[in-house]
Motif scaffolding. Structure first.
Motif, PDB file in Angstrom:
ATOM      1  N   ASP A   6       2.143   5.470  -6.068  1.00 29.52           N
ATOM      2  CA  ASP A   6       2.553   4.421  -5.139  1.00 29.52           C
ATOM      3  C   ASP A   6       4.065   4.210  -5.166  1.00 29.52           C
ATOM      4  O   ASP A   6       4.681   3.948  -4.127  1.00 29.52           O
ATOM      5  CB  ASP A   6       1.837   3.106  -5.472  1.00 29.52           C
ATOM      6  N   PHE A   7       4.641   4.294  -6.358  1.00 30.47           N
ATOM      7  CA  PHE A   7       6.101   4.143  -6.479  1.00 30.47           C
ATOM      8  C   PHE A   7       6.813   5.209  -5.650  1.00 30.47           C
ATOM      9  O   PHE A   7       7.725   4.905  -4.865  1.00 30.47           O
ATOM     10  CB  PHE A   7       6.510   4.242  -7.950  1.00 30.47           C
ATOM     11  N   PHE A   8       6.395   6.451  -5.814  1.00 31.96           N
ATOM     12  CA  PHE A   8       7.058   7.538  -5.081  1.00 31.96           C
ATOM     13  C   PHE A   8       6.712   7.504  -3.590  1.00 31.96           C
ATOM     14  O   PHE A   8       7.507   7.954  -2.763  1.00 31.96           O
ATOM     15  CB  PHE A   8       6.709   8.890  -5.709  1.00 31.96           C
ATOM     16  N   ALA A   9       5.553   6.953  -3.266  1.00 31.55           N
ATOM     17  CA  ALA A   9       5.247   6.745  -1.847  1.00 31.55           C
ATOM     18  C   ALA A   9       6.228   5.746  -1.252  1.00 31.55           C
ATOM     19  O   ALA A   9       6.698   5.910  -0.119  1.00 31.55           O
ATOM     20  CB  ALA A   9       3.814   6.249  -1.683  1.00 31.55           C
ATOM     21  N   GLY A  10       6.558   4.704  -2.030  1.00 29.30           N
ATOM     22  CA  GLY A  10       7.553   3.736  -1.577  1.00 29.30           C
ATOM     23  C   GLY A  10       8.904   4.384  -1.369  1.00 29.30           C
ATOM     24  O   GLY A  10       9.594   4.117  -0.372  1.00 29.30           O
ATOM     25  N   VAL A  11       9.308   5.243  -2.291  1.00 27.04           N
ATOM     26  CA  VAL A  11      10.560   5.992  -2.137  1.00 27.04           C
ATOM     27  C   VAL A  11      10.533   6.790  -0.844  1.00 27.04           C
ATOM     28  O   VAL A  11      11.513   6.838  -0.089  1.00 27.04           O
ATOM     29  CB  VAL A  11      10.788   6.937  -3.344  1.00 27.04           C
ATOM     30  N   ALA A 189       4.103 -16.010   6.714  1.00 22.17           N
ATOM     31  CA  ALA A 189       5.102 -16.926   6.175  1.00 22.17           C
ATOM     32  C   ALA A 189       5.671 -16.350   4.879  1.00 22.17           C
ATOM     33  O   ALA A 189       5.148 -15.374   4.333  1.00 22.17           O
ATOM     34  CB  ALA A 189       4.477 -18.294   5.915  1.00 22.17           C
ATOM     35  N   ARG A 190       6.732 -17.005   4.357  1.00 24.55           N
ATOM     36  CA  ARG A 190       7.433 -16.477   3.189  1.00 24.55           C
ATOM     37  C   ARG A 190       6.500 -16.279   1.994  1.00 24.55           C
ATOM     38  O   ARG A 190       6.517 -15.236   1.341  1.00 24.55           O
ATOM     39  CB  ARG A 190       8.586 -17.398   2.800  1.00 24.55           C
ATOM     40  N   LYS A 191       5.657 -17.277   1.698  1.00 19.58           N
ATOM     41  CA  LYS A 191       4.757 -17.158   0.542  1.00 19.58           C
ATOM     42  C   LYS A 191       3.772 -16.013   0.714  1.00 19.58           C
ATOM     43  O   LYS A 191       3.445 -15.300  -0.247  1.00 19.58           O
ATOM     44  CB  LYS A 191       4.005 -18.479   0.329  1.00 19.58           C
ATOM     45  N   GLN A 192       3.300 -15.818   1.938  1.00 18.26           N
ATOM     46  CA  GLN A 192       2.379 -14.715   2.202  1.00 18.26           C
ATOM     47  C   GLN A 192       3.072 -13.372   2.024  1.00 18.26           C
ATOM     48  O   GLN A 192       2.480 -12.413   1.511  1.00 18.26           O
ATOM     49  CB  GLN A 192       1.813 -14.841   3.615  1.00 18.26           C
ATOM     50  N   ARG A 193       4.334 -13.300   2.456  1.00 20.25           N
ATOM     51  CA  ARG A 193       5.086 -12.051   2.314  1.00 20.25           C
ATOM     52  C   ARG A 193       5.296 -11.703   0.846  1.00 20.25           C
ATOM     53  O   ARG A 193       5.117 -10.549   0.438  1.00 20.25           O
ATOM     54  CB  ARG A 193       6.434 -12.165   3.041  1.00 20.25           C
ATOM     55  N   PHE A 194       5.670 -12.696   0.059  1.00 18.38           N
ATOM     56  CA  PHE A 194       5.861 -12.468  -1.376  1.00 18.38           C
ATOM     57  C   PHE A 194       4.553 -12.018  -2.028  1.00 18.38           C
ATOM     58  O   PHE A 194       4.544 -11.094  -2.852  1.00 18.38           O
ATOM     59  CB  PHE A 194       6.373 -13.737  -2.058  1.00 18.38           C
ATOM     60  N   ALA A 195       3.458 -12.685  -1.677  1.00 12.35           N
ATOM     61  CA  ALA A 195       2.165 -12.336  -2.271  1.00 12.35           C
ATOM     62  C   ALA A 195       1.768 -10.905  -1.918  1.00 12.35           C
ATOM     63  O   ALA A 195       1.260 -10.156  -2.771  1.00 12.35           O
ATOM     64  CB  ALA A 195       1.093 -13.319  -1.796  1.00 12.35           C
ATOM     65  N   LEU A 196       2.006 -10.509  -0.682  1.00 13.15           N
ATOM     66  CA  LEU A 196       1.658  -9.166  -0.239  1.00 13.15           C
ATOM     67  C   LEU A 196       2.491  -8.116  -0.975  1.00 13.15           C
ATOM     68  O   LEU A 196       1.970  -7.076  -1.397  1.00 13.15           O
ATOM     69  CB  LEU A 196       1.873  -9.053   1.275  1.00 13.15           C
ATOM     70  N   LEU A 197       3.766  -8.399  -1.172  1.00  9.25           N
ATOM     71  CA  LEU A 197       4.636  -7.452  -1.881  1.00  9.25           C
ATOM     72  C   LEU A 197       4.296  -7.392  -3.367  1.00  9.25           C
ATOM     73  O   LEU A 197       4.333  -6.320  -3.974  1.00  9.25           O
ATOM     74  CB  LEU A 197       6.095  -7.838  -1.676  1.00  9.25           C
ATOM     75  N   ARG A 198       3.968  -8.531  -3.954  1.00 11.91           N
ATOM     76  CA  ARG A 198       3.553  -8.514  -5.370  1.00 11.91           C
ATOM     77  C   ARG A 198       2.261  -7.721  -5.544  1.00 11.91           C
ATOM     78  O   ARG A 198       2.076  -7.040  -6.554  1.00 11.91           O
ATOM     79  CB  ARG A 198       3.367  -9.936  -5.891  1.00 11.91           C
ATOM     80  N   GLY A 199       1.373  -7.807  -4.555  1.00 10.54           N
ATOM     81  CA  GLY A 199       0.135  -7.046  -4.622  1.00 10.54           C
ATOM     82  C   GLY A 199       0.329  -5.559  -4.424  1.00 10.54           C
ATOM     83  O   GLY A 199      -0.566  -4.765  -4.731  1.00 10.54           O
ATOM     84  N   ASN A 200       1.475  -5.173  -3.884  1.00  8.41           N
ATOM     85  CA  ASN A 200       1.811  -3.752  -3.682  1.00  8.41           C
ATOM     86  C   ASN A 200       3.128  -3.437  -4.396  1.00  8.41           C
ATOM     87  O   ASN A 200       4.002  -2.778  -3.849  1.00  8.41           O
ATOM     88  CB  ASN A 200       1.946  -3.454  -2.187  1.00  8.41           C
ATOM     89  N   LYS A 201       3.243  -3.938  -5.631  1.00  8.45           N
ATOM     90  CA  LYS A 201       4.518  -3.881  -6.346  1.00  8.45           C
ATOM     91  C   LYS A 201       5.053  -2.465  -6.560  1.00  8.45           C
ATOM     92  O   LYS A 201       6.258  -2.232  -6.387  1.00  8.45           O
ATOM     93  CB  LYS A 201       4.392  -4.603  -7.683  1.00  8.45           C
ATOM     94  N   PRO A 202       4.256  -1.470  -6.945  1.00  8.54           N
ATOM     95  CA  PRO A 202       4.819  -0.129  -7.153  1.00  8.54           C
ATOM     96  C   PRO A 202       5.493   0.433  -5.897  1.00  8.54           C
ATOM     97  O   PRO A 202       6.604   0.962  -5.965  1.00  8.54           O
ATOM     98  CB  PRO A 202       3.610   0.716  -7.565  1.00  8.54           C
ATOM     99  N   ALA A 203       4.833   0.301  -4.738  1.00  3.82           N
ATOM    100  CA  ALA A 203       5.436   0.803  -3.497  1.00  3.82           C
ATOM    101  C   ALA A 203       6.670   0.002  -3.127  1.00  3.82           C
ATOM    102  O   ALA A 203       7.689   0.565  -2.695  1.00  3.82           O
ATOM    103  CB  ALA A 203       4.406   0.745  -2.358  1.00  3.82           C
ATOM    104  N   ALA A 204       6.601  -1.327  -3.320  1.00  3.09           N
ATOM    105  CA  ALA A 204       7.756  -2.179  -3.030  1.00  3.09           C
ATOM    106  C   ALA A 204       8.937  -1.810  -3.920  1.00  3.09           C
ATOM    107  O   ALA A 204      10.095  -1.762  -3.468  1.00  3.09           O
ATOM    108  CB  ALA A 204       7.384  -3.646  -3.214  1.00  3.09           C
ATOM    109  N   LEU A 205       8.660  -1.549  -5.202  1.00  2.00           N
ATOM    110  CA  LEU A 205       9.725  -1.163  -6.133  1.00  2.00           C
ATOM    111  C   LEU A 205      10.291   0.211  -5.779  1.00  2.00           C
ATOM    112  O   LEU A 205      11.505   0.420  -5.820  1.00  2.00           O
ATOM    113  CB  LEU A 205       9.182  -1.149  -7.563  1.00  2.00           C
TER     114      LEU A 205
END
Length: 243
Positions: A6-11, A189-205
Motif C-alpha cells: 500500500d505504501f508503494f501504491a501511494g508512491v 468534512a474535515r473530520k471525515q477526511r482525516f478518518a479516511l486517511l488514517r484508515g488508509n495510512k500506508p497509501a497516504a504516507l
C-alpha cells in the motif's frame, strides 16, 4: 506485507499524477502559476531571514552578552533559526500554494477527478474554508514538528530516527492538504477526511513522503506541485473514495 504494498501504491499515485500533467502540458503550465508566486514569496522571506539571522540571535540571547564564546553561540543560534525557517517553509509551502491557487488547483483537480453531479462553487466562496482548513492542518503540523525539530539535536537518534519520523509526519499532512479538493467534492468534512486517511495510512504516507522529499529541493517543489495535485486527485478517486 500488505502495508508495504500500500505504501508503494501511494508512491505510485504521485507518478501517475506526473504522467497526467506530462500528457496535459497546458494544465501543468496552468498549475505552475500559483506555485511560482508562493515560491517567490518564500525565497524573499528566507533571504530576509538569512540576512537578519545574527541580529535575531543577538536579540534572543541577551543573557549571553558576558560570555567569552557568545559569538560562536549566537552563530549556532542563527543557524538553528534559519534551518527552522527553512523547515517551516517546506511544511507550509503546499498549504500556502493551495490557498493562493485555490481557483487554479480546483479546476486542475476537477479535470483529473470528475465527480458526477458536483457543482463547482465560486472560488471566493471556497477560499475562507480553504484558509480555515489549512490553518487547522498547519496547527497540527507545528504541534508535532516543532518538538521533533528540537529532538533532532539529540546525538545519533536526532540524525537517524527523528528525520524519518519527521518525513512521515510531514508527508501525511501533505497528503491531507493535497487530497482536500477531491474529498470535498464528495461532500466529506474535515473530520471525515482525516478518518479516511488514517484508515488508509500506508497509501497516504507513501504518496505524501515522496512529495515531501521532492519538495525539499527548492525549485522542484514548484515544478512538482501540479503533479502532486493531479496525483492526489487520482489517489482519492481510485483508492480513498468512500463511494
Amino acid at each position: 506485507m500488505r502495508s508495504v504494498r500500500d505504501f508503494f501504491a501511494g508512491v505510485g499515485f504521485f507518478f501517475q499524477g506526473l504522467g497526467w500533467v506530462a500528457r496535459n502540458g497546458r494544465w501543468w503550465l496552468f498549475g505552475l502559476i500559483p506555485a511560482l508566486i508562493a515560491f517567490a514569496i518564500y525565497v524573499a522571506a528566507l533571504v530576509y531571514l538569512g540576512n537578519n539571522a545574527i541580529e535575531l540571535a543577538n536579540w534572543m540571547t541577551p543573557f549571553a552578552d558576558t560570555w567569552g564564546w557568545r559569538d560562536a553561540f549566537r552563530v549556532m543560534i542563527a543557524i538553528v533559526v534559519f534551518v527552522g525557517g527553512l523547515a517551516l517553509a517546506v511544511v507550509t509551502f503546499t498549504a500556502i500554494t493551495l490557498v493562493i491557487g485555490e481557483p487554479f488547483y480546483e479546476k486542475l483537480s476537477a479535470t483529473v477527478d470528475v465527480v458526477p453531479g458536483y457543482e463547482e462553487l465560486p472560488w471566493w466562496r471556497t477560499l475562507p474554508r480553504s484558509i480555515r482548513d489549512s490553518l487547522v492542518t498547519l496547527g497540527w503540523v507545528l504541534l508535532i514538528t516543532i518538538p521533533l525539530f528540537f529532538l533532532g539535536f539529540i546525538p545519533v537518534v536526532g540524525q537517524t530516527v527523528i528525520p524519518v519520523i519527521g518525513a512521515a509526519v510531514s508527508g501525511f499532512f501533505l497528503t491531507v492538504e493535497l487530497t482536500t479538493l477531491s474529498m470535498e467534492r464528495r461532500g466529506l468534512a474535515r473530520k471525515q477526511r482525516f478518518a479516511l486517511l488514517r484508515g488508509n495510512k500506508p497509501a497516504a504516507l507513501g504518496f505524501g513522503v515522496v512529495v515531501f522529499l521532492l519538495f525539499l529541493l527548492p525549485f522542484v517543489a514548484v515544478i512538482a506541485m501540479p503533479a502532486a495535485v493531479a496525483g492526489a486527485a487520482l489517489l482519492v478517486r481510485e483508492r480513498l473514495s468512500p463511494a
